[in-house]
Write a protein that holds these residues in place. Structure first.
Motif, PDB file in Angstrom:
ATOM      1  N   THR A   5       0.832  -1.204   0.000  1.00 34.97           N
ATOM      2  CA  THR A   5       0.000   0.000   0.000  1.00 34.97           C
ATOM      3  C   THR A   5       0.860   1.244   0.000  1.00 34.97           C
ATOM      4  N   ASP A   8       2.159   1.766  -3.452  1.00 29.98           N
ATOM      5  CA  ASP A   8       1.113   2.270  -4.340  1.00 29.98           C
ATOM      6  C   ASP A   8       0.836   3.745  -4.094  1.00 29.98           C
ATOM      7  N   ARG A   9       0.831   4.153  -2.817  1.00 29.57           N
ATOM      8  CA  ARG A   9       0.607   5.559  -2.485  1.00 29.57           C
ATOM      9  C   ARG A   9       1.738   6.418  -3.039  1.00 29.57           C
ATOM     10  N   THR A  10       2.963   5.949  -2.900  1.00 27.58           N
ATOM     11  CA  THR A  10       4.111   6.695  -3.408  1.00 27.58           C
ATOM     12  C   THR A  10       3.992   6.906  -4.907  1.00 27.58           C
ATOM     13  N   GLU A  11       3.686   5.842  -5.625  1.00 23.32           N
ATOM     14  CA  GLU A  11       3.586   5.945  -7.077  1.00 23.32           C
ATOM     15  C   GLU A  11       2.418   6.822  -7.491  1.00 23.32           C
ATOM     16  N   ARG A  12       1.315   6.743  -6.760  1.00 23.39           N
ATOM     17  CA  ARG A  12       0.160   7.598  -7.084  1.00 23.39           C
ATOM     18  C   ARG A  12       0.492   9.066  -6.868  1.00 23.39           C
ATOM     19  N   TRP A  13       1.191   9.370  -5.770  1.00 23.52           N
ATOM     20  CA  TRP A  13       1.585  10.757  -5.518  1.00 23.52           C
ATOM     21  C   TRP A  13       2.520  11.274  -6.604  1.00 23.52           C
ATOM     22  N   VAL A  15       2.738  10.221  -9.746  1.00 22.76           N
ATOM     23  CA  VAL A  15       1.964  10.421 -10.976  1.00 22.76           C
ATOM     24  C   VAL A  15       1.140  11.696 -10.879  1.00 22.76           C
ATOM     25  N   ALA A  16       0.527  11.935  -9.712  1.00 24.33           N
ATOM     26  CA  ALA A  16      -0.257  13.152  -9.524  1.00 24.33           C
ATOM     27  C   ALA A  16       0.607  14.398  -9.660  1.00 24.33           C
TER      28      ALA A  16
END
Length: 325
Positions: A5, A8-13, A15-16
């Motif tokens: 998790t 995933d949060r790191t990669e989502r941040w 990308v954002a």
């Protein structure tokens, strides 16, 4: 929070943030930012920094650090530069040049690995000492001047394009893929993560952590030799002081990409995203005429904000989370 998790949060941040940065520059400098020339410039800047970042990241996954990556890269570059300028430009001389650069990196990696894993010197002190030693040796053997005018087989690397994309970027992607395969699909990769999570427990479980650490620092140094070749091709010269500003950037990109500085966690994909984010940000700010010092300050602020958002490696936040449970 599980490590999956957290990843995933790191990669989502990341990308954002990439979308946000692209959006801001699309409004401020739309025609220049989205030009082919700008993206070719970004693609040509990433490979050297990217390979050096991978060299830094693989050591940080074990809870260590390699402060000697720039000095190692310059040492390999100077040796390769001397070989290729002294010999006729033939295939044999090219092979000899690559072999010489790899040998220099291998020796440095072995020394770092032995100091850290067997002599048990702190990674920051061991690599700081090697960095200082190599800097002195590099200046001594080169006289502080640059070695230039390389044969075409060196320069062709940076001048070649495939589908409009610089060849060095393909090389960086290939190197990143190889490191990913090592970390995700091999016993050595699992040992690296386990050593970073808890070296003592890993050792008592029957894994030779000393051998693992030696391999890590050898791989890190060999990556420096790859970066040296890319730098030689790009600059058409080698010098003892090249790339010194890249050391902090590699640490920034590694941590920003989700690698835990204490070791045991981090993925290559996050590092690649962080590299593209930082390079896109630098390129856009350069186009706008913003000072490089302000850019560096923004990178530091970005790192601090990112660490705060994720809430990792901050003892106070950990304490508050536990006390509220």
């Amino acid at each position: 929070m599980s490590k999956t998790t957290q990843r995933d949060r790191t990669e989502r941040w990341l990308v954002a943030l990439l979308v946000l940065v692209a959006g801001v520059f699309s409004v401020l400098i739309p025609q220049v930012f989205w030009s082919a020339a700008n993206f070719q410039s970004i693609a040509s800047q990433i490979p050297v920094t990217g390979v050096l970042t991978l060299a830094m990241a693989i050591t940080m996954l074990t809870g260590g650090i390699n402060l000697s990556i720039i000095a190692t890269s310059n040492a390999s570059a100077l040796v390769m530069a001397w070989v290729c300028t002294q010999l006729e430009p033939t295939f044999s001389s090219m092979v000899l040049m690559l072999f010489a650069g790899a040998c220099v990196a291998l020796v440095v990696g072995l020394i770092n690995g032995v100091l850290i894993s067997i002599v048990r010197v702190s990674p920051i002190l061991a690599t700081l000492g090697i960095m200082t030693l190599l800097k002195g040796v590099n200046i001594l053997i080169s006289g502080g001047s640059a070695i230039s005018n390389f044969p075409n087989y060196v320069l062709a690397l940076d001048r070649s394009y495939i589908l409009g994309i610089p060849l060095p970027l393909y090389l960086f992607i290939a190197v990143a893929a190889i490191i990913w395969l090592i970390l995700a699909k091999t016993p050595l990769g699992r040992q690296i993560y386990l050593t970073g999570s808890n070296e003592k427990a890993t050792y008592f479980s029957g894994i030779n952590t000393r051998r693992t650490l030696i391999w890590v620092y050898v791989i890190s140094s060999l990556l420096c030799a790859v970066a040296a070749l890319l730098m030689m091709s790009k600059l058409n010269s080698a010098k003892a002081s090249y790339g010194e500003s890249l050391l902090l950037i590699t640490i920034l990109a590694t941590v920003l990409g989700g690698v835990n500085p204490d070791g045991g966690f981090g993925k290559i994909f996050g590092i690649v995203l962080a590299l593209f984010l930082l390079q896109m940000l630098e390129s856009g700010l350069n186009i706008m005429g913003v000072s490089s010092y302000i850019t560096m300050a923004l990178w530091g602020a970005l790192l601090l904000a990112f660490i705060f958002i994720k809430g990792v490696n901050i003892p106070a936040l950990r304490f508050l989370k536990k006390s509220n449970q």
